[in-house]
Write a protein that holds these residues in place. Structure first.
Motif, PDB file in Angstrom:
ATOM      1  N   ILE A   1      -7.880   2.236  -0.388  1.00  0.00           N
ATOM      2  CA  ILE A   1      -8.890   2.510  -1.297  1.00  0.00           C
ATOM      3  C   ILE A   1      -8.310   3.371  -2.291  1.00  0.00           C
ATOM      4  O   ILE A   1      -7.890   4.405  -1.886  1.00  0.00           O
ATOM      5  N   ASP A   2      -8.497   3.205  -3.745  1.00  0.00           N
ATOM      6  CA  ASP A   2      -7.934   4.133  -4.755  1.00  0.00           C
ATOM      7  C   ASP A   2      -8.936   4.021  -5.880  1.00  0.00           C
ATOM      8  O   ASP A   2      -8.706   2.911  -6.820  1.00  0.00           O
ATOM      9  N   PRO A   3      -9.888   4.836  -6.093  1.00  0.00           N
ATOM     10  CA  PRO A   3     -11.168   4.549  -6.918  1.00  0.00           C
ATOM     11  C   PRO A   3     -10.223   4.963  -8.479  1.00  0.00           C
ATOM     12  O   PRO A   3     -10.772   4.567  -9.564  1.00  0.00           O
ATOM     13  N   SER A   4      -9.228   5.444  -8.803  1.00  0.00           N
ATOM     14  CA  SER A   4      -8.520   5.770  -9.883  1.00  0.00           C
ATOM     15  C   SER A   4      -8.349   4.585 -10.525  1.00  0.00           C
ATOM     16  O   SER A   4      -7.680   4.407 -11.852  1.00  0.00           O
ATOM     17  N   ILE A   5      -8.212   3.134 -10.096  1.00  0.00           N
ATOM     18  CA  ILE A   5      -7.636   2.195 -10.420  1.00  0.00           C
ATOM     19  C   ILE A   5      -8.880   1.482 -11.282  1.00  0.00           C
ATOM     20  O   ILE A   5      -8.769   0.565 -12.002  1.00  0.00           O
ATOM     21  N   LEU A   6      -9.935   1.984 -11.096  1.00  0.00           N
ATOM     22  CA  LEU A   6     -11.208   1.543 -11.798  1.00  0.00           C
ATOM     23  C   LEU A   6     -11.881   0.511 -11.576  1.00  0.00           C
ATOM     24  O   LEU A   6     -13.054   0.113 -11.543  1.00  0.00           O
ATOM     25  N   GLY A   7     -11.167  -0.543 -10.955  1.00  0.00           N
ATOM     26  CA  GLY A   7     -11.466  -1.903 -10.703  1.00  0.00           C
ATOM     27  C   GLY A   7     -10.305  -2.852 -10.646  1.00  0.00           C
ATOM     28  O   GLY A   7      -9.020  -2.453 -10.827  1.00  0.00           O
TER      29      GLY A   7
ATOM     30  N   MET B   1       7.862  -5.136  12.605  1.00  0.00           N
ATOM     31  CA  MET B   1       7.212  -6.211  11.631  1.00  0.00           C
ATOM     32  C   MET B   1       8.386  -7.112  11.478  1.00  0.00           C
ATOM     33  O   MET B   1       8.055  -8.367  11.535  1.00  0.00           O
ATOM     34  N   ALA B   2       9.453  -6.724  10.833  1.00  0.00           N
ATOM     35  CA  ALA B   2      10.640  -7.634  10.608  1.00  0.00           C
ATOM     36  C   ALA B   2      11.094  -8.492  11.921  1.00  0.00           C
ATOM     37  O   ALA B   2      11.279  -9.761  11.768  1.00  0.00           O
ATOM     38  N   HIS B   3      10.907  -7.827  13.103  1.00  0.00           N
ATOM     39  CA  HIS B   3      11.288  -8.426  14.294  1.00  0.00           C
ATOM     40  C   HIS B   3      10.327  -9.545  14.732  1.00  0.00           C
ATOM     41  O   HIS B   3      10.641 -10.603  15.223  1.00  0.00           O
ATOM     42  N   LYS B   4       8.961  -9.327  14.259  1.00  0.00           N
ATOM     43  CA  LYS B   4       7.988 -10.400  14.557  1.00  0.00           C
ATOM     44  C   LYS B   4       7.917 -11.417  13.444  1.00  0.00           C
ATOM     45  O   LYS B   4       6.977 -12.154  13.727  1.00  0.00           O
ATOM     46  N   GLY B   5       8.633 -11.237  12.349  1.00  0.00           N
ATOM     47  CA  GLY B   5       8.588 -11.934  11.271  1.00  0.00           C
ATOM     48  C   GLY B   5       7.503 -11.897  10.489  1.00  0.00           C
ATOM     49  O   GLY B   5       6.874 -12.789   9.889  1.00  0.00           O
ATOM     50  N   GLU B   6       6.786 -10.506  10.385  1.00  0.00           N
ATOM     51  CA  GLU B   6       5.620 -10.231   9.806  1.00  0.00           C
ATOM     52  C   GLU B   6       6.057  -9.488   8.315  1.00  0.00           C
ATOM     53  O   GLU B   6       6.906  -8.716   8.254  1.00  0.00           O
ATOM     54  N   VAL B   7       5.194  -9.775   7.310  1.00  0.00           N
ATOM     55  CA  VAL B   7       5.419  -9.075   6.010  1.00  0.00           C
ATOM     56  C   VAL B   7       4.193  -8.424   5.536  1.00  0.00           C
ATOM     57  O   VAL B   7       3.241  -8.982   5.360  1.00  0.00           O
ATOM     58  N   LYS B   8       4.418  -7.108   5.231  1.00  0.00           N
ATOM     59  CA  LYS B   8       3.201  -6.327   4.728  1.00  0.00           C
ATOM     60  C   LYS B   8       3.028  -6.585   3.355  1.00  0.00           C
ATOM     61  O   LYS B   8       3.870  -6.222   2.676  1.00  0.00           O
ATOM     62  N   ALA B   9       1.847  -6.705   3.001  1.00  0.00           N
ATOM     63  CA  ALA B   9       1.191  -6.529   1.612  1.00  0.00           C
ATOM     64  C   ALA B   9       0.236  -5.691   1.564  1.00  0.00           C
ATOM     65  O   ALA B   9      -0.756  -5.610   2.121  1.00  0.00           O
ATOM     66  N   VAL B  10       0.394  -4.467   0.683  1.00  0.00           N
ATOM     67  CA  VAL B  10      -0.360  -3.496   0.587  1.00  0.00           C
ATOM     68  C   VAL B  10      -1.520  -3.876  -0.384  1.00  0.00           C
ATOM     69  O   VAL B  10      -1.051  -4.138  -1.638  1.00  0.00           O
ATOM     70  N   VAL B  11      -2.732  -3.793  -0.528  1.00  0.00           N
ATOM     71  CA  VAL B  11      -3.601  -4.257  -1.259  1.00  0.00           C
ATOM     72  C   VAL B  11      -4.707  -3.064  -1.725  1.00  0.00           C
ATOM     73  O   VAL B  11      -5.106  -2.360  -0.834  1.00  0.00           O
ATOM     74  N   ILE B  12      -4.284  -2.610  -3.107  1.00  0.00           N
ATOM     75  CA  ILE B  12      -5.314  -1.438  -3.429  1.00  0.00           C
ATOM     76  C   ILE B  12      -6.125  -1.770  -4.217  1.00  0.00           C
ATOM     77  O   ILE B  12      -6.270  -2.522  -5.248  1.00  0.00           O
ATOM     78  N   THR B  13      -7.613  -1.486  -3.874  1.00  0.00           N
ATOM     79  CA  THR B  13      -8.821  -1.708  -4.503  1.00  0.00           C
ATOM     80  C   THR B  13      -9.677  -0.648  -4.699  1.00  0.00           C
ATOM     81  O   THR B  13      -9.670   0.413  -3.955  1.00  0.00           O
TER      82      THR B  13
ATOM     83  N   ARG C   1      -7.439  -0.209 -14.785  1.00  0.00           N
ATOM     84  CA  ARG C   1      -6.801   0.872 -15.336  1.00  0.00           C
ATOM     85  C   ARG C   1      -5.513   0.351 -16.082  1.00  0.00           C
ATOM     86  O   ARG C   1      -5.377   0.792 -17.403  1.00  0.00           O
ATOM     87  N   THR C   2      -4.913  -0.475 -15.699  1.00  0.00           N
ATOM     88  CA  THR C   2      -3.653  -0.726 -16.329  1.00  0.00           C
ATOM     89  C   THR C   2      -3.914  -1.744 -17.616  1.00  0.00           C
ATOM     90  O   THR C   2      -3.333  -1.558 -18.580  1.00  0.00           O
ATOM     91  N   ARG C   3      -5.033  -2.656 -17.521  1.00  0.00           N
ATOM     92  CA  ARG C   3      -5.534  -3.362 -18.452  1.00  0.00           C
ATOM     93  C   ARG C   3      -6.069  -2.408 -19.632  1.00  0.00           C
ATOM     94  O   ARG C   3      -5.551  -2.676 -20.858  1.00  0.00           O
TER      95      ARG C   3
END
Length: 243
Positions: free
Chosen positions: A202-208, A158-170, A224-226
């Motif tokens: 996917i992580d149901p524990s974050i509640l929303g 990914m670094a070689h290709k100039g890509e940056v990963k963003a992990v989105v948890i919902t 969950r954090t709020r």
């Protein structure tokens, strides 16, 4: 036949190899090291070697193996193919209990381990780089780390290709339009020259809400954090003198 299908068709060979009477391991033939793997893909004598560096500095055993594989793949102009093969192998391990046990069982003799992985590579028609690398892992008893090595190798590609990963948890998958908007927002943050790749989890524990892991930063906008923040606020003693 697709790569995943070729790997599945090779798994009976694994069972057959494991049933073979275990011969004493020949360490002189199997003791291949990480550095030996790298040297096996060095530029032939008489040719000027092109200086190749990893785009990221990785540490630890898995990082060292991933870096060695990256350098060999780049020198052989086979980076994309090696990545595809490595990820397909990891997926096959996850889907096959027998294969997973084989990679993690340290009691399997080195010669049986090496023979089995070579047969699988041949049946799956893996590239020479991938075959050589997996032989090194098998000979050195490191197949159990192939998943973590693959993840670090993906970081390098990914670094070689100039890509940056963003992990989105919902809690549920993001709708296509919301994912598009999020990608555009993150793209504005990193600017030109790099491309954002979103990985949804996917992580149901974050509640929303959602949590975004981007580079070294974490943006936690989950319910969950709020809720925890609100709980801490309500538990704080009230100073009536300031009212």
């Amino acid at each position: 036949m697709a790569l995943a299908g070729r790997i599945r068709s090779a798994l009976p060979l694994l069972t057959k190899a494991l049933r073979t009477y275990p011969l004493p391991a020949q360490r002189s033939a199997l003791a291949l090291s990480n550095s030996q793997f790298s040297r096996s893909y060095a530029t032939p004598t008489g040719k000027k070697e092109e200086k190749v560096k990893t785009p990221l500095a990785l540490f630890g055993g898995s990082g060292n193996y991933a870096s060695a594989l990256y350098l060999a793949a780049v020198k052989s102009s086979a980076l994309d193919k090696v990545e595809e093969e490595l990820l397909a192998l990891v997926e096959a391990i996850k889907k096959s209990t027998t294969f997973a046990q084989f990679t993690k069982d340290p009691s399997v003799p080195a010669d049986i381990r090496l023979k089995a992985i070579q047969q699988i590579c041949e049946e799956a028609k893996f590239s020479e780089v991938t075959k050589g690398f997996l032989a090194v892992l098998a000979a050195n008893g490191r197949l159990r780390y192939v998943d973590s090595i693959a993840k670090k190798f993906t970081d390098l590609t990914m670094a070689h290709k100039g890509e940056v990963k963003a992990v989105v948890i919902t809690v549920i998958p993001l709708p296509a339009e919301e994912e598009k908007e999020l990608r555009e927002t993150l793209q504005e943050v990193i600017g030109r020259g790099k491309t954002v790749k979103i990985e949804q989890k996917i992580d149901p524990s974050i509640l929303g809400g959602l949590v975004v892991e981007f580079g070294q930063k974490v943006f936690d906008m989950s319910i969950r954090t709020r809720a925890r923040q609100m709980e801490r606020f309500l538990r704080e003693p009230v100073n009536f003198g300031n009212l």
